[in-house]
Design an enzyme around this catalytic site. Structure first.
Site, short mmCIF file in Angstrom:
data_model
loop_
_atom_site.label_atom_id
_atom_site.label_comp_id
_atom_site.label_asym_id
_atom_site.label_seq_id
_atom_site.Cartn_x
_atom_site.Cartn_y
_atom_site.Cartn_z
N GLY A 251 0.83 -1.21 0.00
CA GLY A 251 0.00 0.00 0.00
C GLY A 251 0.85 1.25 0.00
O GLY A 251 0.52 2.24 0.66
N ALA A 252 1.95 1.22 -0.78
CA ALA A 252 2.95 2.28 -0.69
C ALA A 252 2.67 3.47 -1.61
O ALA A 252 3.46 4.41 -1.66
CB ALA A 252 4.33 1.71 -1.02
N VAL B 201 -3.23 -7.13 -2.58
CA VAL B 201 -3.00 -8.13 -1.53
C VAL B 201 -4.18 -9.07 -1.34
O VAL B 201 -4.04 -10.14 -0.73
CB VAL B 201 -2.64 -7.46 -0.17
CG1 VAL B 201 -1.35 -6.65 -0.30
CG2 VAL B 201 -3.78 -6.60 0.35
N TYR C 94 -15.15 -2.94 10.23
CA TYR C 94 -13.80 -2.36 10.18
C TYR C 94 -13.09 -2.58 11.50
O TYR C 94 -11.92 -3.01 11.53
CB TYR C 94 -13.85 -0.87 9.84
CG TYR C 94 -12.49 -0.23 9.88
CD1 TYR C 94 -11.54 -0.54 8.91
CD2 TYR C 94 -12.14 0.66 10.90
CE1 TYR C 94 -10.27 0.03 8.95
CE2 TYR C 94 -10.88 1.23 10.94
CZ TYR C 94 -9.95 0.91 9.97
OH TYR C 94 -8.69 1.46 10.02
N PRO D 293 -2.51 3.62 14.72
CA PRO D 293 -2.80 5.05 14.75
C PRO D 293 -4.25 5.35 15.11
O PRO D 293 -5.16 4.54 14.88
CB PRO D 293 -2.53 5.51 13.31
CG PRO D 293 -1.90 4.33 12.61
CD PRO D 293 -2.36 3.12 13.35
N ASN E 105 1.12 -2.47 5.39
CA ASN E 105 0.37 -1.22 5.49
C ASN E 105 -0.93 -1.25 4.70
O ASN E 105 -1.87 -0.52 5.03
CB ASN E 105 1.25 -0.06 5.00
CG ASN E 105 0.46 1.22 4.79
OD1 ASN E 105 0.04 1.87 5.74
ND2 ASN E 105 0.23 1.58 3.52
N LEU F 149 -6.58 9.11 14.69
CA LEU F 149 -7.03 9.94 13.57
C LEU F 149 -5.83 10.45 12.76
O LEU F 149 -5.02 11.23 13.25
CB LEU F 149 -7.85 11.12 14.10
CG LEU F 149 -8.62 11.96 13.09
CD1 LEU F 149 -9.72 11.15 12.42
CD2 LEU F 149 -9.22 13.19 13.79
N VAL F 150 -5.71 9.99 11.52
CA VAL F 150 -4.64 10.41 10.61
C VAL F 150 -5.28 10.93 9.34
O VAL F 150 -6.14 10.27 8.76
CB VAL F 150 -3.70 9.23 10.24
CG1 VAL F 150 -2.51 9.75 9.42
CG2 VAL F 150 -3.21 8.49 11.47
#
Length: 257
Positions: free
Chosen positions: A13-14, A65, A157, A187, A91, A189-190
């Site tokens: 996921g880059a 993936v 989720y 993480p 990721n 909230l991003v």
């Protein structure tokens, strides 16, 4: 900080968000960057930029993936100089929808489960045996606060990220007695494309998630990932929950009036 120069770092996921930020953060450390995502053109643009800026060696390839056959064939077909992966950053992940469970889209559920759980498992299952054989490696799974705390309408989720947390713990237990490390970086909230994806491209609804507050940036999480990867071999950062100062729980976010 321990040197990881010349180590092969695979980031799934880059092409954007946390994955792209991780590539940016690892590039100055002299690693060899193996970048995978569904959007190959974005990957290639990123790789060209990093090669020009840092002189880092990169190799990009298209990868979904969710497709087990593709994961196995792509990873097994890597050129010899890229096949011994030292650091795996799992990721690739997403959220779809924000609905009550009994009103949810089954297609959304399947996409989350196939990406967040099964995709992570496919990549891990393909790569970790080589780490064990070489007696060197580090798996870093990107989870979420949603794996710690369920929130209304987050049902599937949250379940998928709770699974990532459990898989990380289980993998570490199974690797006991080997030098292979496992870290989970979770993480809060991003601000990324996460909400755009969740709301199927509803940009205004996505913007509201981050309105009137100060969320984390992808670079904040990338810094943490690199920290985990550069500890001495006897140190394993098993789990890190990373929140913005303006957040104290999955649904507790301070917003300026």
């Amino acid at each position: 900080m321990v040197s990881i120069q010349n180590q092969v770092v695979l980031i799934t996921g880059a092409s954007s968000g946390i994955g792209a930020a991780c590539a940016q953060a690892f590039a100055p450390l002299g690693v060899k960057l193996l970048l995978a995502a569904r959007r190959l053109s974005r990957l290639q643009t990123l790789a060209t930029q990093l090669e020009a800026e840092f002189g880092v060696h990169t190799h990009t390839f298209q990868l979904d993936v969710r497709d087990r056959t593709q994961v196995e064939s792509q990873l097994q077909a890597l050129p010899p100089e890229w096949s011994a992966i030292d650091i795996l950053v799992n990721n690739a992940g997403l959220s779809r929808g924000l609905d009550k469970l009994y009103e949810g889209s089954i297609q959304d559920w399947e996409e989350m489960i196939d990406t967040n759980i099964k995709g992570l498992l496919y990549v891990t299952r393909t790569i970790v045996p080589g780490m064990v054989q070489r007696q060197q490696g580090h798996v870093i799974n990107i989870g979420s606060i949603a794996g710690h705390q369920t929130y209304p309408k987050g049902n599937v989720y949250c379940g998928s990220k709770a699974a990532v947390r459990a898989i990380s713990e289980g993998l570490k237990q199974d690797l006991l007695g080997t030098p292979v490390r496992v870290s989970a970086v979770d993480p809060g909230l991003v601000e990324t494309e996460f909400s755009d994806v969740r709301f199927h491209g509803d940009t205004e609804r996505a913007k509201a998630v981050y309105a009137d507050t100060v969320p984390l940036t992808p670079e904040d999480i990338a810094d943490v990932v690199v920290f985990c990867a550069t500890r001495p071999p006897h140190v394993n950062i098993s789990e890190l929950l990373v929140l913005p100062t303006a957040q104290s729980g999955a649904t507790l976010v301070h917003r300026q009036p």
